[in-house]
Design a protein around this motif. Structure first.
Motif, short mmCIF file in Angstrom:
data_model
loop_
_atom_site.label_atom_id
_atom_site.label_comp_id
_atom_site.label_asym_id
_atom_site.label_seq_id
_atom_site.Cartn_x
_atom_site.Cartn_y
_atom_site.Cartn_z
N TRP A 1 -18.34 16.69 -27.50
CA TRP A 1 -17.90 16.14 -26.23
C TRP A 1 -18.82 15.04 -25.71
CZ3 TRP A 1 -13.60 15.91 -23.66
CH2 TRP A 1 -13.60 15.49 -22.34
N GLU A 2 -20.13 15.25 -25.78
CA GLU A 2 -21.06 14.25 -25.24
C GLU A 2 -20.97 12.93 -26.02
OE1 GLU A 2 -22.70 14.37 -22.41
OE2 GLU A 2 -21.67 16.29 -22.17
N GLU A 3 -20.47 12.98 -27.24
CA GLU A 3 -20.30 11.77 -28.04
C GLU A 3 -18.85 11.32 -28.10
OE1 GLU A 3 -23.76 13.57 -28.34
OE2 GLU A 3 -22.18 14.56 -29.48
N SER A 4 -18.00 11.84 -27.21
CA SER A 4 -16.55 11.60 -27.32
C SER A 4 -16.09 10.28 -26.73
CB SER A 4 -15.80 12.75 -26.63
OG SER A 4 -16.07 12.77 -25.23
N LYS A 5 -16.88 9.67 -25.86
CA LYS A 5 -16.38 8.50 -25.15
C LYS A 5 -15.97 7.35 -26.08
CE LYS A 5 -17.07 5.68 -21.06
NZ LYS A 5 -17.90 5.40 -19.87
N PRO A 6 -16.73 7.06 -27.15
CA PRO A 6 -16.28 5.99 -28.05
C PRO A 6 -14.89 6.23 -28.64
CG PRO A 6 -18.57 6.50 -28.46
CD PRO A 6 -18.08 7.55 -27.52
N PHE A 7 -14.59 7.48 -28.94
CA PHE A 7 -13.26 7.81 -29.46
C PHE A 7 -12.20 7.55 -28.40
CE2 PHE A 7 -9.99 11.28 -29.80
CZ PHE A 7 -9.30 10.75 -30.87
N PHE A 8 -12.44 8.01 -27.18
CA PHE A 8 -11.48 7.77 -26.12
C PHE A 8 -11.38 6.28 -25.80
CE2 PHE A 8 -12.71 12.25 -24.82
CZ PHE A 8 -11.59 12.81 -25.42
N ASN A 9 -12.50 5.56 -25.91
CA ASN A 9 -12.45 4.11 -25.71
C ASN A 9 -11.49 3.46 -26.70
OD1 ASN A 9 -14.29 4.11 -23.62
ND2 ASN A 9 -16.03 3.52 -24.88
N TYR A 10 -11.54 3.91 -27.94
CA TYR A 10 -10.65 3.37 -28.96
C TYR A 10 -9.19 3.58 -28.57
CZ TYR A 10 -8.03 2.91 -33.29
OH TYR A 10 -7.10 2.55 -34.23
N LEU A 11 -8.85 4.82 -28.20
CA LEU A 11 -7.47 5.10 -27.81
C LEU A 11 -7.07 4.25 -26.61
CD1 LEU A 11 -7.44 9.01 -28.06
CD2 LEU A 11 -6.78 7.36 -29.82
N ASN A 12 -7.94 4.16 -25.64
CA ASN A 12 -7.60 3.44 -24.41
C ASN A 12 -7.43 1.95 -24.65
OD1 ASN A 12 -7.80 5.93 -23.18
ND2 ASN A 12 -9.84 5.56 -22.33
N ARG A 13 -8.27 1.38 -25.50
CA ARG A 13 -8.11 -0.05 -25.81
C ARG A 13 -6.79 -0.31 -26.53
NH1 ARG A 13 -14.32 -0.25 -27.75
NH2 ARG A 13 -15.27 -0.73 -25.73
N CYS A 14 -6.47 0.56 -27.47
CA CYS A 14 -5.19 0.41 -28.17
C CYS A 14 -4.04 0.51 -27.17
CB CYS A 14 -5.04 1.48 -29.25
SG CYS A 14 -6.12 1.27 -30.68
N GLN A 15 -4.12 1.48 -26.28
CA GLN A 15 -3.04 1.68 -25.31
C GLN A 15 -2.91 0.50 -24.37
OE1 GLN A 15 -3.57 6.52 -25.58
NE2 GLN A 15 -4.35 5.48 -23.81
#
Length: 1005
Positions: free
Chosen positions: A531-545
């Protein structure tokens, strides 16, 4: 405040050589508080400069003035993922609520969809507060207040399960079906007897009518003129007296009862998936009255509680239909007359299996009957739900297309009234799947359908329940971010542009880790190891979206699904008659009749969508395999043969479209399909068909000019496009042989053409790609890093642009066209990406430290890099969590000669990681790596000698949980279920590779 505003106050001296900022591929930063602002300043300064990326240069688009790029780097909340937020058994606390919402906000999740149920991963129910009791209401108000304070969008699933169900639903308001019982009698005498009672489910039954009708010698065909209503002769005890005319007669007693489907009445866990007190029937989805009663009970309750909290609910939700079929409601006779325009009663025997005069008439009636079910669901359920939500100041959202065991429905029409349209995709079958992930289209069955609904009804967003999983030996904490990436990429190419992550269970912190979980899904909670390292993954999804929400979807073809129930659209697949490189949408009669027009020869919708042709497919798919898969999943008969019917209003609209300039492809209809006035409407349909198709025979004569448009029959869509000079929208080298190696989606905005391209293989790929764009410079945008640069190597030729591109395994890139080409060297030398060369491998032993609290050694040595699961030390073999790898190394002479002396970058390549890595060199944090190529730029941190390298590697919970299941409860380190429902994890579940697998190389580029 928008991030780009910070840039305007930066001292100009902050822009230093790029190496000092340590921005690396595929790296994004994990930031909090003030540190986040400082790192953001650095990022903005980087993008504001003319930054070198290998041998290419980001030329004219500084982040300070490029608002589009600003929003790509840091997307707005409207582009960020939502998450299903489960309150299982309503086992929640204020501490857990506050932690969840704070963490969601911090990691880039902008909304929660609150669902209360008992769908549980363990084998015994948990204790929680009473649903709608005072404690629950106080917790709900607290959640509303916190969500509103943090500006987190809050939705509420209106149920104690998935769809509209619960203890307030009476049998009269529950799902119903029509049932029959019959007596066969010979005429010429008086019948005196008791009619048998039709099927009763749970003691519930009401009569609809009693009819008598004469049957022919075959015993199945009835004389429709003979149908006689004798309901008034039925006595309360079921007996009847009737003088039977001559001939063979059937007395048919028709009524309705409950459907009896396993999910039509929810039970408390472990028999069902709700909590004690949440049991109850699904509502009658054909009835406005049933929905009104349900909304008045639950909807108004949560609305009132939200107001008490001084906040609001942003939307109400209805989750996926998985409750079976229904065929009746109390006013169905009235509904049928309203939608079909004729009386249902004379045709009731058809529902019992009899034939009305002829098989053709009976088939027409049965289709009309199913169409009425479709219309009732679309208008009385989803349409009325939207009215109720809008009346109360909320949006409405639903998974109105299934996905399981649905009645006949017009999915696109269901979605027409919804503010949030959603499908779903699963990640079952991932483990040991060929090619690195499960590519079976069944896991994403309704995504193209959902996206088409958004496109044809003018909705900006198409959502999907994302990453759901439920299977033996694989569910719960078994997939990391890099495992999920190819599934997200596929969904994006289907047309999905916002994810509803499935799922996050609200867990009281006192429950420990990993905690008690919902029975399905990939878990996205503060309790997961990464979880503490999850933001880059969510950033990827959000940028794509964000990128995929720009402009409108670009497609050349619209397939008309026709009017034969059920109206479903298939998943994205390689349509044989269209072929790769072109994309499409699907439309129903509602869209055709009410939203389609022609502008400049294109079939156009009010919101700007347009298509070069309308294809009269009139079926889910002409490919038997696809039709079979869709039908199997939905428990419906899905014909792959095109319907030969077309209603009079539809063919009249087709005629108008053609005369106005549309290109229509497909065969002529042969009849009107519907039963009302069929003898007249059939003639009119045939007359218009003759007017439009004329002498076309689909073989020797295939094209005909009509008005400003044309009718084509006997040519494929691809042939028509090719003859019109329309090249594929997207091509790549090797596409004819392996069309599924890559996929794409194209969005067309006012000032930009945006292509999202994905590598669907687990191999690094270098190919030439061609895009149908005229005279614009291609820019390459990477959603993993947030970096963007102009391509320097590309070729322009006859309205297309060809670009050499490189992809890592399951890699993706946005190719953006915004600027007009001025002068350009039209060559392809494959220099858009830097050449990376291996220089030195970091061999030898590594010091590795684990957290003793989770069973690992505080200090140890690895002679070589290998999976923790291969270690003989049980504390390492079954370890879950974070371990730190340490090594000291010197740069080799050859590395220095090949990098520093000629000003190349120095890259650290970790080889392979399971599952997330955080890199630090000489005390400098270099960020988080979560997917291939597992590389980080160390140029600004590395020294000639004595480099101290630290790599924090985090794996998943599954290994420790699996081992703990073999231990007595008091010996376990994890706190979770004592055993898992459906055996989704057990003591024999195979372990997952974990740790830094390497090899680790120092490279230059």
């Amino acid at each position: 405040m928008q991030y780009w505003l910070f840039f305007s106050i930066l001292p100009i001296t902050i822009a230093k050589p790029i190496s000092m900022f340590n921005l690396h591929y595929p790296l994004t930063f994990e930031c909090n508080g003030i540190k986040a602002i400082k790192i953001l300043f650095i990022t903005l300064a980087l993008f504001g400069a003319n930054v070198s990326f290998g041998q290419t240069r980001r030329n004219d688009h500084s982040l300070a003035t490029d608002k589009f790029l600003q929003s790509f780097v840091a997307p707005p909340d409207s582009a960020k993922s939502r998450v299903y937020w489960f309150w299982i058994y309503n086992r929640v606390t204020k501490e857990g609520i506050a932690r969840d919402l704070k963490e969601f906000k911090a990691k880039g999740i902008s909304g929660v969809n609150l669902i209360c149920n008992g769908g549980y991963a363990g084998k015994e129910p948990l204790l929680g507060v009473d649903f709608l009791g005072e404690e629950w209401r106080a917790l709900f108000r607290y959640a509303v207040k916190e969500a509103n304070r943090l500006h987190i969008e809050l939705g509420f699933n209106l149920a104690g399960g998935w769809t509209f169900m619960g203890p307030s639903v009476t049998k009269d308001d529950a799902m119903k079906k029509v049932v029959w019982a019959e007596v066969k009698v010979d005429g010429g005498s008086k019948f005196i007897g008791k009619l048998p009672l039709p099927e009763q489910v749970q003691g519930y039954y009401h009569d609809i009518m009693v009819q008598a009708f004469r049957v022919l010698d075959d015993g199945k065909t009835f004389d429709q003129a003979s149908v006689t209503d004798i309901t008034n002769k039925l006595l309360p005890d079921g007996s009847i007296e009737w003088n039977v005319p001559a001939g063979k007669w059937v007395i048919l007693r028709s009524g309705y009862t409950l459907t009896g489907h396993p999910w039509s009445k929810w039970k408390a866990y472990p028999e069902g998936d709700t909590f004690k007190g949440g049991e109850g029937y699904e509502i009658d989805y054909l009835s406005k009255r049933a929905l009104d009663n349900y909304f008045n009970y639950l909807g108004k309750t949560v609305i009132a509680e939200a107001k008490k909290a001084g906040g609001h609910i942003d939307y109400l939700w209805s989750d996926s239909w998985e409750c079976g079929k229904l065929t009746w409601t109390q006013d169905f006779l009235t509904q049928f007359k309203k939608f079909r325009g004729y009386d249902l009663k004379p045709f009731m025997p058809v529902l019992a299996g009899y034939v009305a005069d002829s098989p053709e008439i009976s088939e027409r009636f049965k289709e009309d009957f199913d169409r009425t079910i479709q219309d009732c669901i679309a208008e009385n359920c989803y349409g009325h739900f939207a009215e109720l939500c809008h009346k109360n100041g909320m949006k409405v959202g639903s998974e109105a297309g299934g996905p399981n065991d649905i009645p006949p429905i017009d999915v696109l029409k269901n979605f027409s009234t919804q503010d949030i349209v959603a499908g779903e995709f699963w990640v079952n079958g991932h483990r040991n799947a060929p090619g690195g992930y499960n590519q079976n289209r069944m896991s994403r069955l309704n995504l193209k359908q959902t996206a088409s609904a958004a496109h044809v009804y003018g909705k900006k967003q198409a959502e999907a329940e994302a990453f759901t999983e439920q299977e033996h030996n694989a569910t719960h904490w078994t997939l990391g971010p890099s495992d999920l990436k190819p599934y997200a990429n596929d969904a994006f190419c289907e047309g999905i542009n916002r994810l509803m992550l499935h799922s996050a269970t609200s867990q009281p912190p006192s429950d420990g880790k990993p905690g008690y979980e919902y029975c399905a899904g990939t878990h996205f909670t503060p309790n997961v190891t990464w979880w503490e390292e999850s933001k880059p993954f969510f950033n990827y999804l959000n940028r794509c979206q964000f990128m995929l929400q720009q402009g409108r979807f670009a497609a050349d073809v619209c397939y008309y699904l026709g009017e034969r129930p059920p109206l479903l659209a298939p998943p994205k697949y390689n349509i044989p008659t269209l072929g790769p490189g072109f994309d499409c949408d699907y439309a129903n009669s509602d869209v055709l009749l009410n939203r389609m027009s022609v502008k400049n020869g294109l079939v156009t919708l009010p919101d700007g969508m347009n298509y070069k042709m309308l294809v009269l497919q009139n079926c889910v798919s002409p490919v038997p395999e696809i039709a079979k898969q869709v039908g199997s999943y939905q428990s419906l008969r899905i014909p792959e043969q095109a319907s030969k019917s077309m209603s009079l209003p539809v063919i009249e609209k087709i005629r108008k479209l053609v005369y106005d300039g549309a290109t229509i492809v497909g065969p002529p209809p042969e009849n009107a399909g519907e039963l009302k006035n069929y003898s007249e409407t059939d003639i009119k349909v045939k007359k218009i068909a003759a007017e439009l198709w004329g002498d076309l025979d689909g073989r020797t004569v295939t094209e005909r000019k009509v008005g400003k448009g044309r009718i084509i029959w006997g040519k494929t869509e691809r042939e028509v496009l090719t003859e019109d000079g329309v090249t594929p929208d997207f091509e790549f080298a090797g596409q004819p042989d392996k069309p599924n190696d890559f996929d794409y989606i194209h969005r067309s905005a006012k000032d930009a053409e945006i292509f999202f391209v994905i590598n669907r293989t687990n191999q690094k790929q270098s190919r030439e790609f061609t895009f149908r764009v005229k005279g614009k410079i291609p820019e390459i945008w990477d959603a993993v890093t947030g970096k963007a640069f102009d391509a320097t190597e590309y070729a322009l030729n006859n309205g297309v642009v060809t670009i050499p591109l490189e992809f890592d395994s399951f890699g993706s890139l946005f190719i953006v066209f915004r600027k007009a080409v001025t002068a350009h060297n039209n060559t392809l030398s494959h220099k858009n990406f830097p050449v990376i060369k291996q220089q030195q491998e970091l061999v030898g032993s590594w010091n590795v430290s684990f957290d003793p609290k989770w069973g690992g050694p505080a200090n140890g040595e690895f002679a070589e890099l290998k999976s923790w699961t291969d270690n003989t030390d049980e504390g390492i073999k079954y370890y879950s969590g974070t371990a730190t790898y340490r090594k000291t190394f010197d740069l080799s002479t050859i590395t220095k000669e090949n990098a520093i002396s000629i000003n190349k970058k120095i890259i650290l390549d970790l080889g392979d990681v399971k599952n997330v890595a955080k890199v630090k060199l000489n005390g400098k944090n270099l960020g988080v790596l979560w997917c291939t190529p597992w590389q980080v730029d160390i140029t600004g941190a590395v020294k000639d000698r004595g480099n101290i390298l630290e790599i924090e590697v985090t794996n998943l919970w599954a290994n420790r949980v699996v081992h703990d299941l073999s231990l007595p409860v008091d010996k376990r380190l994890t706190k979770t279920h004592e055993s898992f429902r459906f055996d989704m994890l057990n003591a024999k579940t195979p372990l997952l590779e974990s740790g830094l697998l390497g090899p680790v190389w120092v490279k230059t580029k």
